[in-house]
Design an enzyme around this catalytic site. Structure first.
Site, PDB file in Angstrom:
ATOM      1  N   CYS A   7       0.830  -1.181   0.000  1.00  0.00           N
ATOM      2  CA  CYS A   7       0.000   0.000   0.000  1.00  0.00           C
ATOM      3  C   CYS A   7       0.875   1.246   0.000  1.00  0.00           C
ATOM      4  O   CYS A   7       1.543   1.546   1.001  1.00  0.00           O
ATOM      5  CB  CYS A   7      -0.806  -0.091   1.285  1.00  0.00           C
ATOM      6  SG  CYS A   7      -2.205   0.885   1.251  1.00  0.00           S
ATOM      7  N   ASN A  11      -0.849   4.345  -4.903  1.00  0.00           N
ATOM      8  CA  ASN A  11      -1.501   3.103  -5.346  1.00  0.00           C
ATOM      9  C   ASN A  11      -1.288   1.958  -4.366  1.00  0.00           C
ATOM     10  O   ASN A  11      -0.268   1.900  -3.670  1.00  0.00           O
ATOM     11  CB  ASN A  11      -0.942   2.689  -6.710  1.00  0.00           C
ATOM     12  CG  ASN A  11      -1.433   3.589  -7.822  1.00  0.00           C
ATOM     13  OD1 ASN A  11      -2.638   3.768  -7.994  1.00  0.00           O
ATOM     14  ND2 ASN A  11      -0.519   4.188  -8.557  1.00  0.00           N
ATOM     15  N   THR A  12      -2.260   1.044  -4.378  1.00  0.00           N
ATOM     16  CA  THR A  12      -2.165  -0.171  -3.573  1.00  0.00           C
ATOM     17  C   THR A  12      -2.143  -1.358  -4.532  1.00  0.00           C
ATOM     18  O   THR A  12      -2.968  -1.431  -5.437  1.00  0.00           O
ATOM     19  CB  THR A  12      -3.362  -0.284  -2.615  1.00  0.00           C
ATOM     20  OG1 THR A  12      -3.324   0.845  -1.744  1.00  0.00           O
ATOM     21  CG2 THR A  12      -3.313  -1.556  -1.797  1.00  0.00           C
ATOM     22  N   VAL A  13      -1.182  -2.261  -4.330  1.00  0.00           N
ATOM     23  CA  VAL A  13      -1.030  -3.407  -5.218  1.00  0.00           C
ATOM     24  C   VAL A  13      -1.293  -4.697  -4.427  1.00  0.00           C
ATOM     25  O   VAL A  13      -0.777  -4.861  -3.316  1.00  0.00           O
ATOM     26  CB  VAL A  13       0.383  -3.432  -5.840  1.00  0.00           C
ATOM     27  CG1 VAL A  13       0.534  -4.596  -6.804  1.00  0.00           C
ATOM     28  CG2 VAL A  13       0.681  -2.115  -6.565  1.00  0.00           C
ATOM     29  N   PRO A 108       7.870   1.258   5.679  1.00  0.00           N
ATOM     30  CA  PRO A 108       7.899  -0.194   5.507  1.00  0.00           C
ATOM     31  C   PRO A 108       8.251  -0.605   4.076  1.00  0.00           C
ATOM     32  O   PRO A 108       8.906  -1.625   3.867  1.00  0.00           O
ATOM     33  CB  PRO A 108       6.487  -0.643   5.879  1.00  0.00           C
ATOM     34  CG  PRO A 108       5.674   0.580   6.010  1.00  0.00           C
ATOM     35  CD  PRO A 108       6.592   1.729   6.220  1.00  0.00           C
ATOM     36  N   ASP A 109       7.846   0.217   3.084  1.00  0.00           N
ATOM     37  CA  ASP A 109       8.181  -0.123   1.689  1.00  0.00           C
ATOM     38  C   ASP A 109       9.691  -0.166   1.483  1.00  0.00           C
ATOM     39  O   ASP A 109      10.212  -0.969   0.711  1.00  0.00           O
ATOM     40  CB  ASP A 109       7.515   0.849   0.707  1.00  0.00           C
ATOM     41  CG  ASP A 109       7.782   2.326   1.014  1.00  0.00           C
ATOM     42  OD1 ASP A 109       8.143   2.655   2.156  1.00  0.00           O
ATOM     43  OD2 ASP A 109       7.641   3.149   0.084  1.00  0.00           O
ATOM     44  N   ASP A 129      13.597   3.614  -5.741  1.00  0.00           N
ATOM     45  CA  ASP A 129      12.180   3.314  -5.968  1.00  0.00           C
ATOM     46  C   ASP A 129      11.454   4.573  -6.441  1.00  0.00           C
ATOM     47  O   ASP A 129      11.385   5.572  -5.727  1.00  0.00           O
ATOM     48  CB  ASP A 129      11.550   2.780  -4.663  1.00  0.00           C
ATOM     49  CG  ASP A 129      10.129   2.239  -4.895  1.00  0.00           C
ATOM     50  OD1 ASP A 129       9.452   2.697  -5.834  1.00  0.00           O
ATOM     51  OD2 ASP A 129       9.698   1.370  -4.122  1.00  0.00           O
ATOM     52  N   THR A 132       5.562   7.513  -5.167  1.00  0.00           N
ATOM     53  CA  THR A 132       5.093   8.861  -4.847  1.00  0.00           C
ATOM     54  C   THR A 132       6.296   9.745  -4.523  1.00  0.00           C
ATOM     55  O   THR A 132       6.368  10.902  -4.940  1.00  0.00           O
ATOM     56  CB  THR A 132       4.149   8.796  -3.624  1.00  0.00           C
ATOM     57  OG1 THR A 132       3.141   7.824  -3.893  1.00  0.00           O
ATOM     58  CG2 THR A 132       3.531  10.140  -3.358  1.00  0.00           C
TER      59      THR A 132
HETATM   60  N1  LIG Z   1       5.597   6.738 -18.842  1.00  0.00           N
HETATM   61  C1  LIG Z   1       4.889   6.935 -17.736  1.00  0.00           C
HETATM   62  N2  LIG Z   1       4.419   8.174 -17.447  1.00  0.00           N
HETATM   63  C2  LIG Z   1       3.729   8.410 -16.321  1.00  0.00           C
HETATM   64  N3  LIG Z   1       3.468   7.473 -15.406  1.00  0.00           N
HETATM   65  C3  LIG Z   1       3.924   6.239 -15.636  1.00  0.00           C
HETATM   66  C4  LIG Z   1       4.657   5.887 -16.792  1.00  0.00           C
HETATM   67  N4  LIG Z   1       4.994   4.560 -16.718  1.00  0.00           N
HETATM   68  C5  LIG Z   1       4.470   4.127 -15.563  1.00  0.00           C
HETATM   69  N5  LIG Z   1       3.833   5.116 -14.922  1.00  0.00           N
HETATM   70  C6  LIG Z   1       3.128   5.081 -13.651  1.00  0.00           C
HETATM   71  O1  LIG Z   1       3.905   4.493 -12.693  1.00  0.00           O
HETATM   72  C7  LIG Z   1       3.009   4.096 -11.685  1.00  0.00           C
HETATM   73  C8  LIG Z   1       3.569   2.894 -10.994  1.00  0.00           C
HETATM   74  O2  LIG Z   1       4.317   3.438  -9.995  1.00  0.00           O
HETATM   75  P1  LIG Z   1       4.642   2.710  -8.676  1.00  0.00           P
HETATM   76  O3  LIG Z   1       3.736   1.596  -8.394  1.00  0.00           O
HETATM   77  O4  LIG Z   1       6.081   2.452  -8.709  1.00  0.00           O
HETATM   78  O5  LIG Z   1       4.403   3.873  -7.651  1.00  0.00           O
HETATM   79  P2  LIG Z   1       3.070   4.639  -7.335  1.00  0.00           P
HETATM   80  O6  LIG Z   1       1.948   3.685  -7.288  1.00  0.00           O
HETATM   81  O7  LIG Z   1       2.942   5.817  -8.257  1.00  0.00           O
HETATM   82  O8  LIG Z   1       3.464   5.202  -5.913  1.00  0.00           O
HETATM   83  P3  LIG Z   1       3.285   4.539  -4.472  1.00  0.00           P
HETATM   84  O9  LIG Z   1       3.840   3.169  -4.554  1.00  0.00           O
HETATM   85  O10 LIG Z   1       4.063   5.459  -3.608  1.00  0.00           O
HETATM   86  O11 LIG Z   1       1.805   4.573  -4.234  1.00  0.00           O
HETATM   87  C9  LIG Z   1       1.682   3.779 -12.338  1.00  0.00           C
HETATM   88  O12 LIG Z   1       0.660   4.506 -11.691  1.00  0.00           O
HETATM   89  C10 LIG Z   1       1.863   4.271 -13.736  1.00  0.00           C
HETATM   90  O13 LIG Z   1       0.801   5.089 -14.107  1.00  0.00           O
HETATM   91  C1  LIG Z   2       9.233   7.920   1.781  1.00  0.00           C
HETATM   92  C2  LIG Z   2       7.965   7.137   1.550  1.00  0.00           C
HETATM   93  C3  LIG Z   2       6.778   8.092   1.429  1.00  0.00           C
HETATM   94  C4  LIG Z   2       8.141   6.392   0.210  1.00  0.00           C
HETATM   95  O1  LIG Z   2       7.046   5.596  -0.080  1.00  0.00           O
HETATM   96  C5  LIG Z   2       7.728   6.097   2.672  1.00  0.00           C
HETATM   97  O2  LIG Z   2       8.774   5.180   2.693  1.00  0.00           O
HETATM   98  C6  LIG Z   2       7.591   6.737   4.032  1.00  0.00           C
HETATM   99  O3  LIG Z   2       6.550   7.243   4.356  1.00  0.00           O
HETATM  100  N1  LIG Z   2       8.681   6.706   4.834  1.00  0.00           N
HETATM  101  C7  LIG Z   2       8.722   7.187   6.196  1.00  0.00           C
HETATM  102  C8  LIG Z   2       9.993   7.916   6.492  1.00  0.00           C
HETATM  103  C9  LIG Z   2      11.274   7.134   6.255  1.00  0.00           C
HETATM  104  O4  LIG Z   2      11.307   6.192   5.470  1.00  0.00           O
HETATM  105  O5  LIG Z   2      12.297   7.478   6.875  1.00  0.00           O
HETATM  106  K   LIG Z   3       5.777   1.551  -4.532  1.00  0.00           K
END
Ligand SMILES: Nc1ncnc2c1ncn2[C@@H]1O[C@H](COP(=O)(O)OP(=O)(O)OP(=O)(O)O)[C@@H](O)[C@H]1O
Ligand SMILES: CC(C)(CO)[C@@H](O)C(=O)NCCC(=O)O
Ligand SMILES: [K+]
Length: 259
Positions: A7, A11-13, A108-109, A129, A132
């Protein structure tokens, strides 16, 4: 069968792991209001569509958003009749040490990425990574997480530009041929793309200098392939690094329980 949930702030996978491979992976936006029943309807519909008859008996969760964990726990109790392992909680052991300032709550990620990358490559490592936030996790030769770097994520930076400047449009990141843009969009694309290439290149070099050793660089996250194109920023790209890390941590806890 194991359900692994990653999570993030955006996004949440969800992935289903049968002990040797992932049977399926699904993605939904992270929303704090989503209830256990909503998760279940969504998940069971997708499982039916893919004709996955797996019975989920175990769940592991990594969440950078503390508030969503409550409803995910309810999902596990109500529909899978199990208690989930939650990375970062004291009852979830980690196969790697965490050596940071006392009181620091490492995301945690990042711990999951550390465990996953160390399992695949051994130390010393840097994990990048593109979520976000764009994070760099530094992994010692024994697999310990010893710190890192947190930068604004690529899409977050684009949104910030658009939100703060009236004349700047909403755009997607792409790789521009030239550094010098000759229109507004091209200028923005250059600032983001070449700006991040330089950030990544520079931060990686400085970490390696600070550690004074060879380090393997592993990248993950949706945007990593775009940044790797034509560049040699990373040694490896692992699309499923976080999911792999979750299975590593799950196995470690199960093995501890059985000894
Ligand atoms: N060429 C691109 N341009 C914009 N976005 C992209 C592209 N390729 C992949 N993505 C985006 O990357 C995202 C996948 O990112 P990832 O799962 O690594 O992190 P996140 O879901 O954005 O962030 P978090 O894990 O912090 O919630 C998808 O939402 C996808 O839309
Ligand atoms: C930095 C993020 C937002 C990346 O997903 C996450 O790992 C987080 O909320 N971390 C807490 C702070 C730290 O990792 O030191
Ligand atoms: K991620």
């Amino acid at each position: 069968m194991l359900l692994a949930i990653d999570c993030g702030n955006t996004n949440t996978v969800f992935s289903i792991w049968d002990g040797t491979k992932f049977l399926a992976t699904w993605r939904t936006s992270t929303e704090q209001q989503r209830t256990a029943d909503q998760y279940y309807v969504w998940l069971s519909t997708l499982m039916q569509l893919k004709q996955i008859e797996a019975r989920i008996t175990e769940v592991i969760i990594s969440s950078t958003v503390p508030r969503v964990v409550f409803n995910l726990r309810v999902l596990c109790n109500r529909y899978f009749d199990c208690r989930p392992l939650v990375v970062g909680r004291s009852d979830c052991a980690l196969p790697v040490d965490v050596r940071v300032d006392p009181g620091t709550q490492v995301g945690p990620d990042r711990l999951v990425n550390t465990a996953g990358a160390f399992d695949r490559y051994g130390g010393d490592l840097i994990v990048v990574d593109f979520g976000t936030a764009t994070t760099f996790d530094v992994v010692a030769s024994d697999g310990a997480y010893i710190g890192g770097v947190i930068s604004p994520g690529v899409n977050l930076s684009l949104e910030a530009l658009h939100d703060a400047a009236a004349a700047l449009p909403n755009i997607d990141v792409t790789r521009p041929e030239h550094v010098i843009g000759t229109n507004t969009v091209a200028c923005m694309q250059s600032g983001i793309f070449w700006g991040y290439v330089s950030l990544i290149d520079g931060v990686l070099a400085r970490i390696k200098t600070e550690r004074a050793r060879e380090m393997t660089v592993v990248a993950t996250g949706g945007l990593a392939p775009l940044f790797q194109q034509g560049e040699t920023l990373f040694d490896h790209f692992e699309e499923d690094l976080t999911m792999h890390g979750l299975t590593v941590i799950h196995r470690y806890n199960r093995d501890r329980e059985n000894t």
